[in-house]
Design a protein around this motif. Structure first.
Motif, PDB file in Angstrom:
ATOM      1  N   UNK A  11     -12.289 -56.730   8.327  1.00  0.00           N
ATOM      2  CA  UNK A  11     -11.641 -56.479   9.610  1.00  0.00           C
ATOM      3  C   UNK A  11     -11.378 -54.988   9.808  1.00  0.00           C
ATOM      4  N   UNK A  12     -10.863 -54.333   8.787  1.00  0.00           N
ATOM      5  CA  UNK A  12     -10.608 -52.892   8.865  1.00  0.00           C
ATOM      6  C   UNK A  12     -11.916 -52.143   9.073  1.00  0.00           C
ATOM      7  N   UNK A  13     -12.949 -52.532   8.349  1.00  0.00           N
ATOM      8  CA  UNK A  13     -14.255 -51.898   8.496  1.00  0.00           C
ATOM      9  C   UNK A  13     -14.770 -52.052   9.933  1.00  0.00           C
ATOM     10  N   UNK A  14     -14.640 -53.242  10.497  1.00  0.00           N
ATOM     11  CA  UNK A  14     -15.084 -53.488  11.871  1.00  0.00           C
ATOM     12  C   UNK A  14     -14.271 -52.658  12.864  1.00  0.00           C
ATOM     13  N   UNK A  15     -12.967 -52.573  12.655  1.00  0.00           N
ATOM     14  CA  UNK A  15     -12.119 -51.791  13.562  1.00  0.00           C
ATOM     15  C   UNK A  15     -12.490 -50.311  13.518  1.00  0.00           C
ATOM     16  N   UNK A  16     -12.774 -49.798  12.349  1.00  0.00           N
ATOM     17  CA  UNK A  16     -13.186 -48.393  12.226  1.00  0.00           C
ATOM     18  C   UNK A  16     -14.533 -48.156  12.894  1.00  0.00           C
ATOM     19  N   UNK A  17     -15.442 -49.091  12.749  1.00  0.00           N
ATOM     20  CA  UNK A  17     -16.761 -48.977  13.377  1.00  0.00           C
ATOM     21  C   UNK A  17     -16.636 -48.990  14.904  1.00  0.00           C
ATOM     22  N   UNK A  18     -15.801 -49.876  15.423  1.00  0.00           N
ATOM     23  CA  UNK A  18     -15.586 -49.936  16.871  1.00  0.00           C
ATOM     24  C   UNK A  18     -14.955 -48.637  17.367  1.00  0.00           C
ATOM     25  N   UNK A  19     -13.979 -48.126  16.656  1.00  0.00           N
ATOM     26  CA  UNK A  19     -13.329 -46.874  17.057  1.00  0.00           C
ATOM     27  C   UNK A  19     -14.338 -45.728  17.080  1.00  0.00           C
ATOM     28  N   UNK A  20     -15.198 -45.659  16.079  1.00  0.00           N
ATOM     29  CA  UNK A  20     -16.201 -44.595  16.011  1.00  0.00           C
ATOM     30  C   UNK A  20     -17.201 -44.724  17.156  1.00  0.00           C
ATOM     31  N   UNK A  21     -17.651 -45.925  17.438  1.00  0.00           N
ATOM     32  CA  UNK A  21     -18.624 -46.127  18.504  1.00  0.00           C
ATOM     33  C   UNK A  21     -18.020 -45.886  19.888  1.00  0.00           C
ATOM     34  N   UNK A  22     -16.825 -46.390  20.124  1.00  0.00           N
ATOM     35  CA  UNK A  22     -16.238 -46.233  21.450  1.00  0.00           C
ATOM     36  C   UNK A  22     -15.859 -44.779  21.738  1.00  0.00           C
ATOM     37  N   UNK A  23     -15.774 -43.950  20.711  1.00  0.00           N
ATOM     38  CA  UNK A  23     -15.525 -42.526  20.926  1.00  0.00           C
ATOM     39  C   UNK A  23     -16.674 -41.888  21.709  1.00  0.00           C
ATOM     40  N   UNK A  24     -17.834 -42.536  21.741  1.00  0.00           N
ATOM     41  CA  UNK A  24     -18.979 -42.040  22.502  1.00  0.00           C
ATOM     42  C   UNK A  24     -18.779 -42.200  24.008  1.00  0.00           C
ATOM     43  N   UNK A  25     -17.861 -43.062  24.394  1.00  0.00           N
ATOM     44  CA  UNK A  25     -17.653 -43.388  25.805  1.00  0.00           C
ATOM     45  C   UNK A  25     -16.585 -42.495  26.419  1.00  0.00           C
ATOM     46  N   UNK A  26     -16.612 -42.396  27.740  1.00  0.00           N
ATOM     47  CA  UNK A  26     -15.558 -41.633  28.405  1.00  0.00           C
ATOM     48  C   UNK A  26     -14.255 -42.445  28.375  1.00  0.00           C
TER      49      UNK A  26
END
Length: 77
Positions: A11-26
């Motif tokens: 779960x923590x790994x998934x949350x970190x991955x989502x945070x990293x990816x969504x940083x690409x968005x405005x």
């Protein structure tokens, strides 16, 4: 003792991955995705909250998810 898989780690790994990816968005796109998937709001509620039409929320959501999908695939394949 033999260890066992820890679901909390995944779960923590998934949350970190989502945070990293969504940083690409405005910021607006990030907020729309947060409201949709974390707060579980429907498009009409999100539209009212962010001050645009439901159709625009739909377009932003689709474009954001497409961008994240493409980026994720480029990173892993």
């Amino acid at each position: 003792m033999v260890g066992a898989p820890d679901a909390a780690y995944a779960l923590v790994d998934a949350q970190l991955r989502v945070a990293r990816l969504t940083a690409l968005l405005n910021p607006r796109a990030r907020e729309i995705l947060r409201l949709r998937f974390q707060v579980d709001m429907v498009q009409s509620e999100i539209a009212e909250r962010v001050g645009c039409s439901r159709m625009h929320v739909s377009r932003i959501t689709r474009a954001s998810l497409d961008r994240l999908y493409e980026y994720g695939n480029a990173q892993h394949g």
